[in-house]
Motif scaffolding. Sequence first.
Motif, mmCIF file in Angstrom:
data_model
loop_
_atom_site.group_PDB
_atom_site.id
_atom_site.type_symbol
_atom_site.label_atom_id
_atom_site.label_comp_id
_atom_site.label_asym_id
_atom_site.label_seq_id
_atom_site.Cartn_x
_atom_site.Cartn_y
_atom_site.Cartn_z
ATOM 1 N N LEU A 109 -60.402 22.585 41.150
ATOM 2 C CA LEU A 109 -61.540 22.736 42.062
ATOM 3 C C LEU A 109 -61.518 24.128 42.698
ATOM 4 C CD1 LEU A 109 -63.933 21.449 43.627
ATOM 5 C CD2 LEU A 109 -62.282 20.782 45.376
ATOM 6 N N ARG A 110 -60.335 24.527 43.138
ATOM 7 C CA ARG A 110 -60.208 25.828 43.807
ATOM 8 C C ARG A 110 -60.611 26.957 42.850
ATOM 9 N NH1 ARG A 110 -56.388 28.936 43.537
ATOM 10 N NH2 ARG A 110 -54.881 27.451 42.704
ATOM 11 N N LYS A 111 -60.193 26.846 41.586
ATOM 12 C CA LYS A 111 -60.503 27.921 40.629
ATOM 13 C C LYS A 111 -62.014 28.013 40.373
ATOM 14 C CE LYS A 111 -56.585 26.854 37.932
ATOM 15 N NZ LYS A 111 -56.022 26.590 36.639
ATOM 16 N N VAL A 112 -62.677 26.873 40.271
ATOM 17 C CA VAL A 112 -64.130 26.923 40.022
ATOM 18 C C VAL A 112 -64.854 27.468 41.248
ATOM 19 C CG1 VAL A 112 -66.182 25.633 39.301
ATOM 20 C CG2 VAL A 112 -63.947 24.854 38.582
ATOM 21 N N GLU A 113 -64.443 26.987 42.413
ATOM 22 C CA GLU A 113 -65.110 27.486 43.636
ATOM 23 C C GLU A 113 -64.902 28.996 43.776
ATOM 24 O OE1 GLU A 113 -65.014 23.437 46.410
ATOM 25 O OE2 GLU A 113 -63.623 25.065 46.873
ATOM 26 N N GLU A 114 -63.710 29.445 43.425
ATOM 27 C CA GLU A 114 -63.440 30.898 43.526
ATOM 28 C C GLU A 114 -64.387 31.658 42.596
ATOM 29 O OE1 GLU A 114 -62.199 34.659 42.440
ATOM 30 O OE2 GLU A 114 -61.836 33.031 40.999
ATOM 31 N N GLU A 115 -64.560 31.139 41.376
ATOM 32 C CA GLU A 115 -65.449 31.829 40.428
ATOM 33 C C GLU A 115 -66.889 31.860 40.956
ATOM 34 O OE1 GLU A 115 -65.613 31.582 35.822
ATOM 35 O OE2 GLU A 115 -67.064 30.082 36.478
#
Length: 464
Positions: free
Chosen positions: A299-305
């Motif tokens: 989740l964190r990686k997608v939100e960061e992108e």
Amino acid sequence: MSNAMPSTDAAAMPPRPFRAPAPVPHSEPLSFFGFIRTATRNPIEIWGTRAFKEPYVVGKWLGVPNIVLNEPRAVRHVHVENPKNYVMQPLRQRLLRPLLRDGLLTAEGQLWRRTRKAIAPVFTPRHIAGFTEPMAARCENAAERLRGMAGQTVDISHETTLLTFDILQATLFSDDIESEPNEFARSTAQFLGSMGRVDPLDLLGAPDFLPRIRRLRGRKSMLYFRSMIAETIVKRQRQMEKDPNGVPPDLLTLLLKADGLSRDEIEDNIITFIGAGHETTARSLAWTFYLLSQAPDELRKVEEEIDRVLPTLDHPSQYLDALPRTRAVFEESMRLYPPAASLNRTALRPDRIGDLEIPAGSTVLVMPWLIHRHEMLWDRPDHFIPDRFMPENREKLDRYQYLPFGVGPRICIGASFALQEAVIALAILMRSLRFEFAGSKQPSVIQRITIQPEDGLPMTIRER
Ligand code: HEM
């Protein structure tokens, strides 16, 4: 030497990577009646452990050989090298044809070839890119509505269906339907509800004149639904005659301009797009939110992108290419929960694939549900690992081991439309919202035409 124990917090975290729930495959074969009961209630539960381990599984049902192909090479043979020998399986046709008639999904032979040729230009990259604005506008409306419901728990699967239905209406008809919008939504839901169920009589191969109770109930709503679509088409045709340049550039206009489709065929294809084109995407979006809610690192990686890239883009037509991780998460969700679980065919003539004989008349199944979780093909097949679909890893995948949209001449005509829609929806919703799973137990997975959560997916809406 460290003797540190894992903290209770770490122990309470979901295991990483997250193991995506699915029915536990049975280890003993089902009895005759057990099979009918299971196939009527939840067809994906008929598969035993062997089906997830072996290159093919051969069985018999009412004297007809049933062959399940799990090997990419065999999939290629049936769907690409020799597709003329494999027609749509009669049970599938018996279920879908009364509803979709001569639409592309159920058409066969010469009719299918002519229709595919006529419709292909409607789904060119240029036309699909033209739909990004209405798609994004509908997603913005949905995000605003959901922000207004922050703190509440909703069935996310229902919310994503409302969204993809809204997008389909916008891209098909530009909202110009000969009906009051709620009435149209209700009627569509009834129509789709009559599509999903397998009747025990179908499994027993009973002749078509025996009434199927479930389907009789749907007949009245289907006729009403069809009449609404027919009136919408007539109205648009009149507008086009009066002012050819004044009509919206939506799917209906493109179909009316296509070469070689009669008005009845246009009606059948609009109904096919409604049947094939929104619940599928909605389910995958809902599963994506669920999977992300169970995998905080992902989740964190997608939100960061999304946070980093979205502000640099000027148009939603750029989202699909500019957001590879968002796309990878959606693709991994379609691997674990392929909306279309099964590609069902019947062999016309005898055939052979390696040492496997295919007798004429066999049912030949290529099942994304099995292939996508097959031990021979995937590392940790039941786990949610979006990295598999990041551009640097994609080449490691065989073209025939990942089939959410099918493959070969009958590959989904709406695949690019759906991928583009999904990435736009994820980007716009996740920019300002997060969904927390609020169920008391893991969802049960059921096949009702699409693969779906049996009791919905309760999720609490949070603003980011
Ligand atoms: C995530 C979304 C979607 C998934 C997973 C999906 C899946 C599939 C699959 C697996 C097939 C092949 C069936 C077979 O070979 O037996 C198919 C065919 C088809 N799909 Fe989709 N689909 C999606 C979205 C759409 C959309 C958005 C549309 C239209 C707007 C659409 C229209 C069709 C049509 C018309 C066919 C029949 C193609 C032919 O037989 O020539 N689909 N889809």
